[in-house]
Motif scaffolding. Structure first.
Motif, PDB file in Angstrom:
ATOM      1  N   PRO A 165      34.530  46.978  20.081  1.00  0.00           N
ATOM      2  CA  PRO A 165      33.219  47.632  20.202  1.00  0.00           C
ATOM      3  C   PRO A 165      32.249  46.834  21.068  1.00  0.00           C
ATOM      4  N   ARG A 166      32.376  45.526  21.085  1.00  0.00           N
ATOM      5  CA  ARG A 166      31.504  44.697  21.928  1.00  0.00           C
ATOM      6  C   ARG A 166      31.749  45.021  23.399  1.00  0.00           C
ATOM      7  N   LEU A 167      33.026  45.147  23.760  1.00  0.00           N
ATOM      8  CA  LEU A 167      33.358  45.426  25.161  1.00  0.00           C
ATOM      9  C   LEU A 167      32.843  46.787  25.601  1.00  0.00           C
ATOM     10  N   GLU A 168      32.807  47.761  24.698  1.00  0.00           N
ATOM     11  CA  GLU A 168      32.279  49.083  25.050  1.00  0.00           C
ATOM     12  C   GLU A 168      30.842  48.977  25.549  1.00  0.00           C
ATOM     13  N   VAL A 169      30.083  48.066  24.974  1.00  0.00           N
ATOM     14  CA  VAL A 169      28.686  47.879  25.353  1.00  0.00           C
ATOM     15  C   VAL A 169      28.557  46.954  26.552  1.00  0.00           C
ATOM     16  N   VAL A 170      29.332  45.861  26.554  1.00  0.00           N
ATOM     17  CA  VAL A 170      29.143  44.790  27.526  1.00  0.00           C
ATOM     18  C   VAL A 170      29.786  45.079  28.880  1.00  0.00           C
ATOM     19  N   LEU A 171      30.957  45.706  28.896  1.00  0.00           N
ATOM     20  CA  LEU A 171      31.640  45.918  30.178  1.00  0.00           C
ATOM     21  C   LEU A 171      30.795  46.676  31.191  1.00  0.00           C
ATOM     22  N   PRO A 172      30.116  47.766  30.817  1.00  0.00           N
ATOM     23  CA  PRO A 172      29.257  48.434  31.816  1.00  0.00           C
ATOM     24  C   PRO A 172      28.141  47.523  32.336  1.00  0.00           C
ATOM     25  N   MET A 173      27.681  46.602  31.503  1.00  0.00           N
ATOM     26  CA  MET A 173      26.626  45.687  31.926  1.00  0.00           C
ATOM     27  C   MET A 173      27.141  44.659  32.931  1.00  0.00           C
ATOM     28  N   LEU A 174      28.443  44.380  32.873  1.00  0.00           N
ATOM     29  CA  LEU A 174      29.038  43.404  33.793  1.00  0.00           C
ATOM     30  C   LEU A 174      29.352  44.017  35.146  1.00  0.00           C
ATOM     31  N   ASP A 175      29.462  45.336  35.196  1.00  0.00           N
ATOM     32  CA  ASP A 175      29.738  46.006  36.461  1.00  0.00           C
ATOM     33  C   ASP A 175      28.623  45.670  37.448  1.00  0.00           C
ATOM     34  N   GLY A 176      28.976  45.193  38.595  1.00  0.00           N
ATOM     35  CA  GLY A 176      27.994  44.767  39.582  1.00  0.00           C
ATOM     36  C   GLY A 176      27.710  43.275  39.525  1.00  0.00           C
ATOM     37  N   VAL A 177      28.034  42.639  38.388  1.00  0.00           N
ATOM     38  CA  VAL A 177      27.868  41.190  38.253  1.00  0.00           C
ATOM     39  C   VAL A 177      29.171  40.486  38.595  1.00  0.00           C
ATOM     40  N   VAL A 178      30.285  41.159  38.276  1.00  0.00           N
ATOM     41  CA  VAL A 178      31.600  40.561  38.494  1.00  0.00           C
ATOM     42  C   VAL A 178      32.423  41.457  39.399  1.00  0.00           C
ATOM     43  N   VAL A 179      33.561  40.954  39.820  1.00  0.00           N
ATOM     44  CA  VAL A 179      34.457  41.685  40.704  1.00  0.00           C
ATOM     45  C   VAL A 179      35.282  42.666  39.903  1.00  0.00           C
ATOM     46  N   ARG A 180      35.357  43.910  40.368  1.00  0.00           N
ATOM     47  CA  ARG A 180      36.183  44.918  39.685  1.00  0.00           C
ATOM     48  C   ARG A 180      37.648  44.721  40.040  1.00  0.00           C
ATOM     49  N   THR A 181      37.959  44.561  41.285  1.00  0.00           N
ATOM     50  CA  THR A 181      39.326  44.306  41.705  1.00  0.00           C
ATOM     51  C   THR A 181      39.275  43.164  42.699  1.00  0.00           C
ATOM     52  N   ALA A 182      40.064  42.161  42.429  1.00  0.00           N
ATOM     53  CA  ALA A 182      40.049  40.964  43.271  1.00  0.00           C
ATOM     54  C   ALA A 182      40.545  41.295  44.668  1.00  0.00           C
ATOM     55  N   PRO A 183      39.922  40.709  45.684  1.00  0.00           N
ATOM     56  CA  PRO A 183      40.399  40.934  47.048  1.00  0.00           C
ATOM     57  C   PRO A 183      41.772  40.310  47.207  1.00  0.00           C
ATOM     58  N   PRO A 184      42.564  40.859  48.131  1.00  0.00           N
ATOM     59  CA  PRO A 184      43.902  40.288  48.339  1.00  0.00           C
ATOM     60  C   PRO A 184      43.821  38.850  48.820  1.00  0.00           C
ATOM     61  N   VAL A 185      44.798  38.073  48.412  1.00  0.00           N
ATOM     62  CA  VAL A 185      44.869  36.677  48.835  1.00  0.00           C
ATOM     63  C   VAL A 185      45.533  36.646  50.204  1.00  0.00           C
ATOM     64  N   THR A 186      44.885  35.973  51.155  1.00  0.00           N
ATOM     65  CA  THR A 186      45.456  35.844  52.490  1.00  0.00           C
ATOM     66  C   THR A 186      45.730  34.395  52.780  1.00  0.00           C
ATOM     67  N   GLY A 187      46.560  34.166  53.734  1.00  0.00           N
ATOM     68  CA  GLY A 187      46.783  32.781  54.104  1.00  0.00           C
ATOM     69  C   GLY A 187      48.178  32.491  54.109  1.00  0.00           C
TER      70      GLY A 187
END
Length: 187
Positions: A165-187
């Motif tokens: 239940p905590r994640l139901e509330v907190v995850l939408p609040m994290l959107d925009g603060v954290v990365v949704r899908t990590a960029p591909p690793v290059t190199g």
């Protein structure tokens, strides 16, 4: 017991401040694990979602000796008697992962009201450590993941039940603060 340091000293006793329904201390303390939690009272619990510069967040896996063994969560725990919420959050994060944050680095996302606790969820930008210093009695593993992975873990039932239940509330609040899908690793 007058301070958080005193409250955590000796024989592993952990003392909590007892709070009223507005979150104010009532002048009583309660030892964790004792029977007879006072009805209609609360204690303070904190959680921290650490965020690296690349936007990934740290999830930790509960030690096998804990309730909800081997389930995932964000670093969290109860405030000790005499601690305010940011102090408890910084202490729990450091104890469980070795990550240090200043009070000014902690951003309160939300206070959740649970049956016997106020649960304050913070986020904090952290330096990108090469190695975490996990406390084995609390945490057996940790991973830096993107928000989509947190959602996959939640949907797969990998998070400890109290976190659902905590994640139901907190995850939408994290959107925009954290990365949704990590960029591909290059190199």
């Amino acid at each position: 017991m007058t301070t958080a340091e005193d409250a955590s000293a000796g024989a592993g006793d952990e003392w909590w401040d007892v709070l009223d329904d507005a979150g104010a201390p009532v002048g009583e303390r309660f030892r964790r694990g004792d029977p007879g939690w006072p009805e209609g009272r609360y204690h303070l619990v904190v959680g921290v979602c650490p965020v690296r510069a690349d936007g990934r967040v740290l999830v930790t896996r509960r030690a096998v000796s804990k309730d909800w063994p081997l389930d995932w969560e964000f670093p969290a725990g109860s405030a000790l008697a005499g601690e305010d919420s940011p102090t408890a959050a910084a202490r729990e994060l450091q104890e469980e992962t070795g990550l240090s944050v200043a009070h000014d680095d902690l951003v309160l996302l939300r206070r959740l009201v649970e049956p016997t606790a106020f649960f304050d969820v913070f986020t904090a930008r952290v330096a990108d450590p090469e190695v975490l210093d996990l406390e084995p009695s609390e945490v057996c593993d940790a991973r830096w993941v993107d928000l989509d992975e947190v959602m996959r873990m939640r949907d797969a039932g990998d998070f400890a039940d109290p976190w659902l239940p905590r994640l139901e509330v907190v995850l939408p609040m994290l959107d925009g603060v954290v990365v949704r899908t990590a960029p591909p690793v290059t190199g």
